[in-house]
Design a protein around this motif. Structure first.
Motif, PDB file in Angstrom:
ATOM      1  N   ILE A  14       1.126   0.009   0.097  1.00  0.00           N
ATOM      2  CA  ILE A  14      -0.299  -0.202   0.625  1.00  0.00           C
ATOM      3  C   ILE A  14      -1.500  -0.235   0.086  1.00  0.00           C
ATOM      4  O   ILE A  14      -1.447   0.373  -0.891  1.00  0.00           O
ATOM      5  CB  ILE A  14       0.258  -0.369   2.292  1.00  0.00           C
ATOM      6  CG1 ILE A  14       1.421  -0.605   2.531  1.00  0.00           C
ATOM      7  CG2 ILE A  14      -0.723  -0.626   2.901  1.00  0.00           C
ATOM      8  CD1 ILE A  14       2.252  -0.123   4.047  1.00  0.00           C
ATOM      9  N   HIS A  15      -2.275  -1.726   0.173  1.00  0.00           N
ATOM     10  CA  HIS A  15      -3.452  -1.738   0.542  1.00  0.00           C
ATOM     11  C   HIS A  15      -4.965  -2.184   0.785  1.00  0.00           C
ATOM     12  O   HIS A  15      -3.847  -3.251   1.109  1.00  0.00           O
ATOM     13  CB  HIS A  15      -4.185  -2.375  -1.409  1.00  0.00           C
ATOM     14  CG  HIS A  15      -2.806  -2.363  -2.684  1.00  0.00           C
ATOM     15  ND1 HIS A  15      -3.214  -1.095  -3.486  1.00  0.00           N
ATOM     16  CD2 HIS A  15      -2.019  -2.355  -2.661  1.00  0.00           C
ATOM     17  CE1 HIS A  15      -2.591  -0.772  -4.605  1.00  0.00           C
ATOM     18  NE2 HIS A  15      -1.763  -0.820  -3.970  1.00  0.00           N
ATOM     19  N   VAL A  16      -5.277  -1.439   1.313  1.00  0.00           N
ATOM     20  CA  VAL A  16      -6.199  -2.639   2.409  1.00  0.00           C
ATOM     21  C   VAL A  16      -7.120  -2.316   1.980  1.00  0.00           C
ATOM     22  O   VAL A  16      -8.118  -0.868   1.444  1.00  0.00           O
ATOM     23  CB  VAL A  16      -6.280  -1.667   3.344  1.00  0.00           C
ATOM     24  CG1 VAL A  16      -6.717  -2.245   4.892  1.00  0.00           C
ATOM     25  CG2 VAL A  16      -4.042  -1.065   3.880  1.00  0.00           C
ATOM     26  N   LEU A  25      -4.472  -2.586   9.347  1.00  0.00           N
ATOM     27  CA  LEU A  25      -3.309  -2.701   8.789  1.00  0.00           C
ATOM     28  C   LEU A  25      -2.541  -2.150   9.652  1.00  0.00           C
ATOM     29  O   LEU A  25      -3.109  -0.706   9.737  1.00  0.00           O
ATOM     30  CB  LEU A  25      -2.955  -2.704   7.416  1.00  0.00           C
ATOM     31  CG  LEU A  25      -1.480  -2.902   7.398  1.00  0.00           C
ATOM     32  CD1 LEU A  25      -0.556  -4.201   6.985  1.00  0.00           C
ATOM     33  CD2 LEU A  25      -1.011  -2.263   5.998  1.00  0.00           C
ATOM     34  N   SER A  26      -2.019  -2.452  10.782  1.00  0.00           N
ATOM     35  CA  SER A  26      -0.929  -1.909  11.121  1.00  0.00           C
ATOM     36  C   SER A  26       0.897  -1.235  10.535  1.00  0.00           C
ATOM     37  O   SER A  26       1.225  -3.018  10.353  1.00  0.00           O
ATOM     38  CB  SER A  26      -0.303  -2.579  12.807  1.00  0.00           C
ATOM     39  OG  SER A  26      -1.817  -1.838  13.439  1.00  0.00           O
ATOM     40  N   ILE A  83      -6.752   2.967   1.603  1.00  0.00           N
ATOM     41  CA  ILE A  83      -7.565   2.902   2.543  1.00  0.00           C
ATOM     42  C   ILE A  83      -8.361   2.879   2.517  1.00  0.00           C
ATOM     43  O   ILE A  83      -9.597   3.610   1.346  1.00  0.00           O
ATOM     44  CB  ILE A  83      -7.299   3.394   3.339  1.00  0.00           C
ATOM     45  CG1 ILE A  83      -5.484   3.666   3.728  1.00  0.00           C
ATOM     46  CG2 ILE A  83      -7.609   3.034   4.986  1.00  0.00           C
ATOM     47  CD1 ILE A  83      -4.715   2.559   4.144  1.00  0.00           C
ATOM     48  N   HIS A  84      -9.013   1.150   2.070  1.00  0.00           N
ATOM     49  CA  HIS A  84     -11.044   1.626   1.254  1.00  0.00           C
ATOM     50  C   HIS A  84     -12.153   1.333   2.339  1.00  0.00           C
ATOM     51  O   HIS A  84     -11.545   1.895   3.493  1.00  0.00           O
ATOM     52  CB  HIS A  84     -11.225   0.409   0.521  1.00  0.00           C
ATOM     53  CG  HIS A  84     -10.090   0.821  -1.194  1.00  0.00           C
ATOM     54  ND1 HIS A  84     -10.520   1.234  -2.156  1.00  0.00           N
ATOM     55  CD2 HIS A  84      -8.442   0.298  -0.903  1.00  0.00           C
ATOM     56  CE1 HIS A  84      -9.635   1.229  -3.086  1.00  0.00           C
ATOM     57  NE2 HIS A  84      -8.699   1.023  -2.523  1.00  0.00           N
ATOM     58  N   LYS A  85     -12.861   1.545   2.098  1.00  0.00           N
ATOM     59  CA  LYS A  85     -14.131   1.585   2.999  1.00  0.00           C
ATOM     60  C   LYS A  85     -13.863   0.953   4.147  1.00  0.00           C
ATOM     61  O   LYS A  85     -13.801  -0.909   4.697  1.00  0.00           O
ATOM     62  CB  LYS A  85     -15.812   0.852   2.110  1.00  0.00           C
ATOM     63  CG  LYS A  85     -16.701   1.508   2.598  1.00  0.00           C
ATOM     64  CD  LYS A  85     -17.623   1.111   1.522  1.00  0.00           C
ATOM     65  CE  LYS A  85     -19.221   1.181   2.454  1.00  0.00           C
ATOM     66  NZ  LYS A  85     -19.920   0.722   1.524  1.00  0.00           N
ATOM     67  N   ASN A  86     -14.655   1.833   5.522  1.00  0.00           N
ATOM     68  CA  ASN A  86     -14.672   1.007   6.644  1.00  0.00           C
ATOM     69  C   ASN A  86     -13.322   0.154   6.848  1.00  0.00           C
ATOM     70  O   ASN A  86     -12.686   0.176   8.266  1.00  0.00           O
ATOM     71  CB  ASN A  86     -15.268  -0.173   6.935  1.00  0.00           C
ATOM     72  CG  ASN A  86     -17.119   0.236   6.202  1.00  0.00           C
ATOM     73  OD1 ASN A  86     -17.252   1.522   6.503  1.00  0.00           O
ATOM     74  ND2 ASN A  86     -17.738  -0.471   6.015  1.00  0.00           N
ATOM     75  N   SER A  87     -11.808   0.938   6.225  1.00  0.00           N
ATOM     76  CA  SER A  87     -10.722   0.317   6.851  1.00  0.00           C
ATOM     77  C   SER A  87     -10.250   0.876   6.917  1.00  0.00           C
ATOM     78  O   SER A  87     -10.214   2.376   7.483  1.00  0.00           O
ATOM     79  CB  SER A  87     -10.032  -0.240   5.572  1.00  0.00           C
ATOM     80  OG  SER A  87     -10.242  -1.561   5.384  1.00  0.00           O
TER      81      SER A  87
END
Lengths: 251, 444
Positions: free
Chosen positions: B228-230, B236-237, B258-262
């Protein structure tokens, strides 16, 4: 009138220790009986045995409730037959909303008696009515059972449950403990409102004050595992004057 | 076991012309590297710390046939209709695509099979499917132990299908996407699925991976790994519902960057009589990234359920919240291993973890192990573990109000699991409740 509850020569052990030793007590329909007694006399044991709590071993004697052998009935069957115990320490149940709990209980009792269950709307209407009488806000329906309730709220919630379940025998186990005067008044008013010629009650208490509000028909002194004296209101006054020890010695 | 490792290595070499995407050079390299890693490490045994709670004897004592043709056919008519909140449903049966259902495909949303992408857009998947070691932890000594991830390596070598979800910039997907994996396998078969979920900046999506192997109870081994890449400012759920019968081994890994502010929210609800292991390895790579990991494990009979989380706080002001609830009846066994790792300079981290277990029988066993590795200074972390049985006091209270004992027990178990269910939104709550209901109707 007629006898609602008939306890005959009851002996009860808890952890092999004999607590009740030949207790006999009759309660008529519509009678409110107060049971007073020193600490450790067996008052709460009597309440637990009546409600059917496990771990209380009846070694001798009988209890008849509305002509039926109460000791042969399960806890839930006793409740459906009309026995209600207001707990001294109401139990917290996180994750179960008060309304879900009371509705499940009410409908389980109705099912047990072969009556029609209440749907969500009918239940809510009834609950609102009863809550209003007890000056409780509806917000507490959604709160988890007794979780985060103050001492007064817990006792009021017990009386709310009682009024919803409409019992024929109510046992109030030190319902006045931990209450301030205002809360005590509200609880007592709540109980008084339920009184009629069908409801019998046992009020277990240490204090005169609750009895001032409830005006019981009879007063029984429980000491050393049995009823040692029965009388009317004046017995409570005598008790105030002489203390338990004085009455125990006189008997 | 050495023989077994060798046998699978031979199997790989024999079958590799049949594996999809072998014409894509990066994928071929990835598979080759993975099978070599597996040949070296084998299946993890109890000398590997993350695998030391319960043995995986069924994996090491049996041989599972790769890529064999299943004789069981799907009965499409018996399938429940797509849930009304579900926008797109991808149905796999025994590892093969059956159908992709949708009423209307929203713009900026691509959902297809892994093999479709290998054929039509392999470049998109490059670096999105990664080696098992990418998610291995660097020890304080800077050494990477690859053994805990050897089943992921095995999956990397053998995977042959899966789903790809690609959500483009600023697209908010209505409802949710369901990846339904139905299984009805012949004995001693294995099946490895690999999925990719990629959310571009500012997008929003909910996914349910629904794994249902509840028909046969022959010994089978299945694994699902999801990468998973957000990207920044996205949400994302990704929830997993896993249902299985006895003798089934299912290993499920979710790896998320999981990237910034995500924000990444994952709920795993596991109700299986077999052996299930659900892992969640999450790396909070950008500032203000946050994650919530919930798990509800419901077991009975001879079930072995394991939940493992690894949350890495790699940047400042990242947050994580983990909640595990375990209910076990009969001879059920379970474990929860939850780790919070706060890397150097990840100040302002806020991380909580709680694990509670409810044992409904004297023979049920649970191991709960919270771990905190904190290398930064300004950090708030908490953890708590409890193990207990149903309270006699609560049961008596309910019964004294006329609620029959069985109903009282259900009410209390339900209340225990509700902590996880009430975090789910309306799209999933009803389905999750059904799983709970099924569990305690069977168990209590």
């Amino acid at each position: 009138m007629g006898t609602a509850l008939e306890i005959k020569d009851l002996f009860v052990e808890v952890d092999k220790k004999e607590i009740l030793k030949g207790l006999s007590l009759n309660i008529e329909h519509g009678e409110l009986a107060a049971i007073m007694g020193p600490n450790g006399a067996g008052k709460s044991t009597l309440a637990s045995v009546l409600a059917g709590k496990e771990g209380y071993n009846v070694t001798k004697g009988s209890i008849k409730f509305l002509g039926k052998d109460l000791l042969k009935m399960s806890t839930e069957d006793r409740a459906a037959a009309g026995v209600f115990l207001a707990f001294q320490y109401p139990v917290e149940i996180p994750g179960v909303a008060t309304s879900t709990f009371v509705r499940t209980a009410l409908n389980a009792q109705k099912r047990n008696r072969g009556e029609a269950e209440l749907d969500a709307m009918e239940f809510l209407k009834l609950a609102r009515e009863k809550a209003k009488e007890l000056k409780m806000s509806e917000e507490f329906f959604q709160r988890a059972v007794n979780v985060g309730f103050s001492g007064g709220e817990k006792k009021r919630a017990e009386v709310f449950q009682m009024s919803m379940l409409d019992p024929t025998l109510a046992i109030l186990d030190e319902t006045d403990s931990g209450l301030d005067i205002d809360a005590l008044k509200i609880v007592a008013e709540g109980v008084n409102r339920l009184r009629d010629d069908k409801l019998s009650g046992i009020v277990i208490t240490h204090y005169q004050r609750l009895l001032d509000y409830l005006q019981p028909d009879t007063i029984h002194i429980l000491a050393e595992g049995r009823i040692i004296k029965t009388g009317d209101k004046s017995l409570a006054l005598l008790l105030e004057e002489k203390g338990y020890q004085g009455i125990v010695e006189a008997n | 076991m050495k023989n077994l490792q060798h046998r699978y290595f031979e199997d790989y070499n024999k079958n590799k012309p049949l594996l999809p995407g072998m014409d894509v050079s990066w994928l071929k390299d990835l598979r080759e590297e993975a099978i070599c890693q597996f040949k070296k490490d084998g299946f993890p045994d109890r000398s590997v710390e993350e695998w030391n709670n319960y043995s995986y004897k069924a994996l090491t004592d049996n041989y599972f046939e790769p890529l064999s043709d299943n004789k069981v056919k799907i009965n499409l008519k018996s399938l429940e209709e797509k849930d009304s909140h579900c926008t797109i449903r991808v149905i796999f049966f025994n590892g093969k695509i059956v159908n992709i259902e949708y009423n209307h495909l929203p713009e900026g949303v691509e959902v297809n099979t892994l093999t479709y992408f290998f054929k039509n857009n392999p470049d998109f998947l490059k670096n999105k499917i990664s080696t098992a070691n990418r998610y291995s932890e660097e020890r304080l000594s800077n050494i990477i132990d690859s053994r805990p991830q050897s089943i992921v390596a095995f999956n990397t070598a053998f995977h042959h299908e899966g789903a790809v979800i690609y959500i483009k910039k600023n697209v908010k997907v209505p409802g949710y996407i369901e990846l339904l994996h139905l299984g009805e396998y012949n004995k001693n078969i294995m099946q490895h699925m690999r999925s990719v979920v990629y959310l571009e900046e500012g997008s929003n999506c909910e996914v349910l991976e629904n794994i249902v192997n509840d028909k046969a109870s022959d010994l089978v081994f299945t694994s699902n790994v999801t990468d998973i890449h957000v990207c920044d400012d996205a949400s994302l759920s990704f929830h997993r519902f896993i249902k299985g019968k006895s003798n089934q081994i299912h290993i499920n890994n979710v790896h998320s960057l999981i990237h910034k502010n995500s924000n990444f929210f994952s709920t795993s609800i596991i109700n299986s009589l077999g052996q299930v292991r659900a892992e969640n390895r999450i790396n909070l790579l950008g500032e203000n990234a946050s994650t919530k990991i919930n798990m509800l494990m419901l077991g009975s009979k001879n079930t072995v359920l394991e939940g493992l989380t690894r949350v890495q706080h790699s940047k400042k002001n990242t947050r994580s919240d983990q909640k595990a609830r375990i209910v076990l009846g009969q001879n059920g066994k379970a474990s929860f291993q939850g780790k919070i790792r706060v890397n150097q300079n990840s100040d302002g981290t806020l991380a909580n973890m709680s694990s509670k277990s409810l044992l409904l029988s004297d023979k049920a066993r649970v191991n709960s192990k919270p771990e905190l590795e904190i290398l930064a200074d300004d950090v708030r972390c908490s953890h708590g573990v409890t193990v207990g049985n149903l309270s006699e006091e609560q049961l008596f209270y309910l019964r004294s109000r006329g609620i029959p004992e069985v109903e009282a027990r259900k009410l209390l178990v339900n209340a225990f699991g509700n902590t996880i269910l009430e975090d789910l939104n309306i799209n999933f709550a009803d389905r999750a409740k059904k799983i709970m209901l099924g569990y305690y109707n069977d168990t209590i």
